[in-house]
Design a protein around this motif. Structure first.
Motif, mmCIF file in Angstrom:
data_model
loop_
_atom_site.group_PDB
_atom_site.id
_atom_site.type_symbol
_atom_site.label_atom_id
_atom_site.label_comp_id
_atom_site.label_asym_id
_atom_site.label_seq_id
_atom_site.Cartn_x
_atom_site.Cartn_y
_atom_site.Cartn_z
ATOM 1 N N PRO A 1 0.856 -1.224 -0.020
ATOM 2 C CA PRO A 1 -0.138 -0.085 -0.119
ATOM 3 C C PRO A 1 0.759 1.091 -0.121
ATOM 4 O O PRO A 1 2.065 1.159 0.498
ATOM 5 C CB PRO A 1 -0.708 -0.128 1.426
ATOM 6 C CG PRO A 1 -0.636 -1.481 1.701
ATOM 7 C CD PRO A 1 0.621 -1.971 1.178
ATOM 8 N N GLU A 2 0.307 2.315 -0.737
ATOM 9 C CA GLU A 2 0.908 3.574 -0.611
ATOM 10 C C GLU A 2 1.367 4.120 0.764
ATOM 11 O O GLU A 2 0.251 3.952 1.752
ATOM 12 C CB GLU A 2 0.186 4.513 -1.308
ATOM 13 C CG GLU A 2 1.083 5.615 -1.826
ATOM 14 C CD GLU A 2 0.267 6.707 -2.678
ATOM 15 O OE1 GLU A 2 0.885 7.816 -2.964
ATOM 16 O OE2 GLU A 2 -0.682 6.328 -3.211
ATOM 17 N N GLY A 3 2.383 4.643 1.005
ATOM 18 C CA GLY A 3 2.742 5.180 2.329
ATOM 19 C C GLY A 3 3.311 4.274 3.420
ATOM 20 O O GLY A 3 3.807 4.638 4.289
ATOM 21 N N ILE A 4 3.598 3.099 2.756
ATOM 22 C CA ILE A 4 4.505 2.025 3.540
ATOM 23 C C ILE A 4 5.852 1.887 2.967
ATOM 24 O O ILE A 4 5.904 1.447 1.890
ATOM 25 C CB ILE A 4 3.779 0.749 3.803
ATOM 26 C CG1 ILE A 4 2.401 1.198 4.569
ATOM 27 C CG2 ILE A 4 4.429 -0.273 4.347
ATOM 28 C CD1 ILE A 4 1.684 -0.093 4.719
ATOM 29 N N GLU A 5 6.728 1.897 3.614
ATOM 30 C CA GLU A 5 8.124 2.016 3.043
ATOM 31 C C GLU A 5 8.610 0.640 3.401
ATOM 32 O O GLU A 5 8.671 0.010 4.451
ATOM 33 C CB GLU A 5 9.058 2.896 3.869
ATOM 34 C CG GLU A 5 8.718 4.245 3.755
ATOM 35 C CD GLU A 5 9.581 5.321 4.836
ATOM 36 O OE1 GLU A 5 10.665 4.971 4.863
ATOM 37 O OE2 GLU A 5 8.844 6.065 5.154
ATOM 38 N N LEU A 6 9.463 0.118 2.194
ATOM 39 C CA LEU A 6 9.839 -1.374 2.492
ATOM 40 C C LEU A 6 11.417 -1.304 2.916
ATOM 41 O O LEU A 6 12.122 -0.685 2.065
ATOM 42 C CB LEU A 6 9.607 -2.100 1.228
ATOM 43 C CG LEU A 6 10.169 -3.465 1.156
ATOM 44 C CD1 LEU A 6 9.694 -4.394 2.035
ATOM 45 C CD2 LEU A 6 10.378 -3.975 -0.140
ATOM 46 N N MET A 7 11.655 -1.863 3.683
ATOM 47 C CA MET A 7 13.215 -2.141 4.113
ATOM 48 C C MET A 7 13.455 -3.730 3.723
ATOM 49 O O MET A 7 13.067 -4.440 4.700
ATOM 50 C CB MET A 7 13.536 -1.695 5.577
ATOM 51 C CG MET A 7 14.981 -1.954 5.798
ATOM 52 S SD MET A 7 15.248 -0.995 7.399
ATOM 53 C CE MET A 7 14.910 0.674 7.015
ATOM 54 N N LYS A 8 14.203 -4.006 2.854
ATOM 55 C CA LYS A 8 14.469 -5.319 2.360
ATOM 56 C C LYS A 8 15.525 -6.221 3.181
ATOM 57 O O LYS A 8 16.299 -5.493 3.649
ATOM 58 C CB LYS A 8 14.578 -5.508 0.837
ATOM 59 C CG LYS A 8 14.677 -6.836 0.404
ATOM 60 C CD LYS A 8 15.144 -6.924 -0.949
ATOM 61 C CE LYS A 8 16.679 -7.095 -1.093
ATOM 62 N NZ LYS A 8 17.188 -7.558 -2.373
#
Lengths: 613, 287
Positions: free
Chosen positions: A214-221
């Motif tokens: 979803p937009e606004g959620i940052e992914l830290m892989k």
């Protein structure tokens, strides 16, 4: 750079008395000596260090000042990155793919370490909360600035066998935003900088499974995806029509290898270590086409499907599937009707097909009774009823009146199991009589004057499906919908209208056979725990393995397996971080405190030297 | 108090011991190579007119018919000089040093020797002019009682020359000091020794002199000159100091030994009369 508590800079004023006290403190005491000339000779040799000694007190004062400054800066809580105005919401993905073991370690462990580093970097004013996400989001801590609470929450994150479904984050984010707005309204009187801080939602995940964030959620892989994986992504086993022990087996595998590899599917009955069949496979990269084969004389019980790739696999949990081949347990049906021929032949036809229905001669012991017209319920029978052409007095209808002419049958609930395979609007409903359904009845089809034509009613723990028309006059026995309605109604009343798969996927809710709702069932999980429910479905299954569902109709075995394409295809090498970098590691406050301690330690050494030489 | 009865009784005891140890021949009986009147026979000499006829040995005349006179060793009284270090470095040991001086002076006066006491600092200060006889005991004690340390470095070498300029006669010189002299002591001792004085060194040092109890940052001050300086004394510096003091004392021992100068080292922890007794038992103020 900004400071969360700049008021502490006023503490620097106290440097002035500190300097004064220090200068007084370091004035050495005067000691007389009888042998001055000897001391002169000694200190003549030590002239090399005299420069350091001359400035040592000043140096010491400087160190004290620096330590004091570092402490004041730490108290002022500097914010180097400008993240101070954000609250952090750390979402740790604990889906099945996070159990994959890359060359750099287990992905979930990496995610927990990243989360712990972020928490350690909190500057004391930032608040943070920790949640786990798979196909559900669950908070493990409140929004807090207490690092210990957060680290404890992070440490408690355990791996799950659930697939990733990040669309739950939309609801989660919306809920958080709503809560935040409520909180902001509460805190309107407080300073804006504190009460109206925005949130950064950071998902620490391998990005596998559901790739639509979803937009606004940052992914830290996390995870490198440098080790390949092969796993089962679908499988099932069903009895084939004909009543024999033939079973059809369906399965599908997926691979992250870049080339074809050889593998083997091993089927074991009752024990994973007792193989009964080996199926050699040539696994192609990606999702392979499904494969089907038959088993003769397959026994009912627990089946283990184990995929053996013969190589080191990154993810083990998708190599095993647990399947249940349920025992034959037909629904015993008695017929009490003038036109019993049609009903009995209908039941026998289904009995010869899949064996789910079975005609019973003893109506008292039957599990279900089909009645039509002016029939009497046999004494001692307390089961459910399928009633055609209601007549006489029954608790399942009221105010039975004269016949009505139905010109237009209206479907109320066309998805109901009883009528979902027929089109009631095309049925003639000849011989329907005016009546009223008992309170609480579930009307499925009704006439234009609201007279119920097909409905389901419950009385004293018994259920009945009532079809308000004359099947003979309506030529319904000759209709293709007659066996459909009989089969649908009977299986619905027996609580077995939904076909149960041999295994459920983790995260799915399993259908509980033999219940209509409102009846208690006991669910025994693979680890032996028991859960009670009154629903027709279980809660989402989280454990892989074999379950037992026990209710009044008996004990029904079922099972659950991972079987997720997204969790098996764990190669995330083409997934990148999104969003801005986040502070990690020790916070500036911690570093400043550490520096202050180091300076004080150095100063104490100088002090020790001043005191004892 | 050096003049109270208890202290004087201790001095009397010392004197009695001295008589016993030295066989009662304490009466100004410093032997001399000069011949003259006395009671100890030394030699014969031919009689010349004008000679004391009472010295003619008539027994020799009766046998050999020649007049000879008997010669006797001249018994002259010795002069004892006590040089008492009066510098500020002796402050903590000054009472003890005065007790030692009093003890030695008391014995000397009772032996009818001439005694003089000088204060030793940057110059030579007379504390007791040369005196003789028991009647000078009280003035001696009174002078010692009134003596105080004085500021300034101890100039032992120049004081030795000054002493020699005043007293050219051979005498017994007792130096009571800590021998912590900035200018050293070798020249002074050589000078006195060269002029045939019987020099005896009585070194008085306490723990503060030989051991370094100072540590850390301090402002070191010279007790004699008032000079001061901020220093840091680490264990290394403390060890260096103790080594320097030990070397200084070793040098004193070597210097005295090479010149046949008697030396006794003591500390205020040892009673002064014990020190004097020890000296007497060793045969007096000889090397």
């Amino acid at each position: 750079m900004s400071f969360a508590s700049p008021v502490f800079f006023w503490a620097l004023v106290s440097l002035i008395p500190l300097c004064a006290i220090y200068l007084l403190k370091v004035r050495p005491t005067r000691k007389p000596t009888n042998a001055w000339f000897l001391w002169e000779d000694i200190f003549q040799e030590n002239r090399a260090t005299s420069l350091f000694q001359r400035f040592r007190d000043l140096f010491s004062l400087l160190l004290m000042g620096l330590a004091f400054l570092a402490i004041v800066l730490a108290l002022a809580r500097p914010d180097l990155s400008g993240d101070r105005q954000y609250d952090l919401i750390l979402l740790i993905d604990n889906s099945a793919s996070m159990s994959a073991n890359d060359s750099s370690g287990v992905r979930l462990d990496q995610a927990k370490k990243v989360a712990a580093d972020i928490v350690k970097a909190l500057n004391g004013t930032q608040r943070c909360s920790v949640a786990v996400v798979s196909n559900e989001a669950r908070f493990l801590s409140n929004l807090t600035d207490n690092p210990q609470e957060l680290l404890t929450a992070i440490e408690s994150v355990a791996p799950s066998l659930l697939p990733s479904k990040f669309d739950v984050l939309e609801q989660f984010a919306a809920e958080k935003q709503a809560k935040k707005q409520v909180e902001d309204r509460k805190d309107d009187a407080q300073p804006v900088s504190i009460s109206k801080r925005q949130s950064r939602v950071i998902l620490i995940s391998d990005g596998c499974g559901d790739r639509s964030l979803p937009e606004g959620i940052e992914l830290m892989k996390v995870g490198s995806g440098d080790r390949p994986n092969i796993g089962l992504v679908a499988c099932d086993m069903r009895r084939l029509p004909g009543g024999s022990g033939r079973v059809g087996v369906f399965f599908q595998v997926a691979s992250t290898w870049h080339q074809q590899v050889e593998a083997e599917l091993v089927l074991g009955f009752d024990s994973p270590d007792a193989p009964t069949k080996f199926v050699p496979l040539e696994v192609q990269p990606g999702v392979n086409p499904p494969e089907v084969f038959e088993l003769d004389d397959a026994q009912a019980g627990q089946w283990y499907f184990r995929l053996s790739a013969g190589r080191q696999d990154a993810l083990r949990v998708d190599d095993v599937a647990y399947l249940t081949l349920p025992p034959r347990r037909p629904i015993s049906i008695a017929v009490v009707a003038q036109d019993r021929y049609f009903y009995e032949n209908c039941v026998q036809a289904f009995s010869q097909n899949d064996g789910l229905l079975k005609l019973s001669d003893a109506s008292q012991s039957a599990g279900l009774l089909i009645g039509a017209g002016d029939f009497a319920v046999p004494a001692g029978y307390d089961g459910d009823l399928l009633v055609f052409q209601p007549s006489g007095v029954s608790p399942f209808w009221q105010d039975l009146g004269e016949e009505i002419e139905v010109t237009e049958a209206r479907t109320v609930d066309d998805g109901h199991p009883v009528i979902r395979h027929i089109d009631p609007s095309l049925m003639p409903f000849v011989g329907a009589r005016r009546l009223a359904a008992p309170p609480g009845a579930e009307v499925l089809v009704k006439a234009e004057d609201d007279t119920p034509l097909i409905y389901r009613a419950t009385h004293a723990g018994r259920s009945a499906v009532v079809l308000n028309f004359d099947p003979l006059a309506s030529d319904f026995y000759l209709s293709a919908w007659f066996p459909v309605v009989v089969y649908s109604s009977v299986t619905h009343l027996a609580g077995r209208s939904d076909e149960v798969p041999a295994t459920w996927r983790t995260g799915q809710t399993a259908h509980i056979p033999g219940v209509q709702g409102g009846e208690k069932s006991l669910i025994t999980t693979p680890d032996g725990a028991t859960v009670q429910t009154e629903s027709t479905r279980t809660a989402p299954l989280k454990q892989a393995g074999f379950y037992e569902l026990t209710n009044n109709s008996g004990t029904w075995p079922t099972s659950c397996s991972l079987l997720s394409t997204g969790e098996t295809l764990i190669d995330n090498s083409n997934i990148n971080d999104s969003g801005n970098p986040v502070n990690r590691g020790a916070s500036p406050t911690a570093w400043l405190t550490l520096i202050a301690i180091a300076i004080l330690a150095a100063e104490s050494m100088l002090y020790q030297r001043r005191k004892v030489g | 108090m050096l003049t109270d009865a208890t202290f004087i009784r201790r001095l009397d005891s010392l004197y009695l011991l001295a008589r016993k140890v030295l066989n009662g021949s304490l009466q100004a009986d410093r032997k001399s190579t000069k011949k003259g009147t006395g009671i100890t026979f030394a030699d014969y000499a031919e009689y010349h007119p004008g000679a004391d006829y009472r010295s003619i040995d008539w027994r020799v005349f009766a046998r050999f018919e020649s007049l000879v006179v008997k010669l006797f060793e001249v018994e002259e009284d010795a002069t004892i000089y006590i040089l008492l270090d009066q510098s500020k470095s002796m402050e903590s040991k000054f009472r003890y040093a005065r007790q030692l001086a009093a003890g030695l002076g008391y014995i000397a006066l009772n032996c009818l020797d001439r005694l003089a006491v000088y204060g030793l600092s940057d110059s030579l200060t007379p504390l007791l002019e040369p005196a003789r006889g028991r009647g000078s005991v009280m003035p001696l004690l009174q002078e010692l009682e009134d003596a105080r340390t004085v500021a300034g470095d101890t100039r032992f070498n120049s004081c030795s020359r000054l002493f020699q300029a005043r007293h050219q006669r051979k005498s017994v010189v007792i130096v009571i000091s800590d021998f912590l002299f900035p200018d050293g002591f070798d020249d002074g001792l050589s000078y006195l020794n060269w002029h045939k004085h019987d020099v005896y060194c009585l070194q008085v040092q306490n723990d503060d002199d030989t051991r370094c109890t100072l540590k850390g940052d301090i402002e070191l001050e010279c007790v004699e000159t008032g000079q001061h300086r901020r220093v840091t004394i680490s264990p290394r510096e403390a060890a260096l100091y103790e080594e320097a003091v030990a070397a200084l004392n070793a040098r004193l021992i070597a210097s005295c030994a090479s010149r046949r100068i008697g030396l006794a080292s003591t500390t205020p922890e040892i009673a002064f009369d014990h020190v004097i007794q020890d000296i007497l038992r060793k045969g007096g103020l000889v090397a």
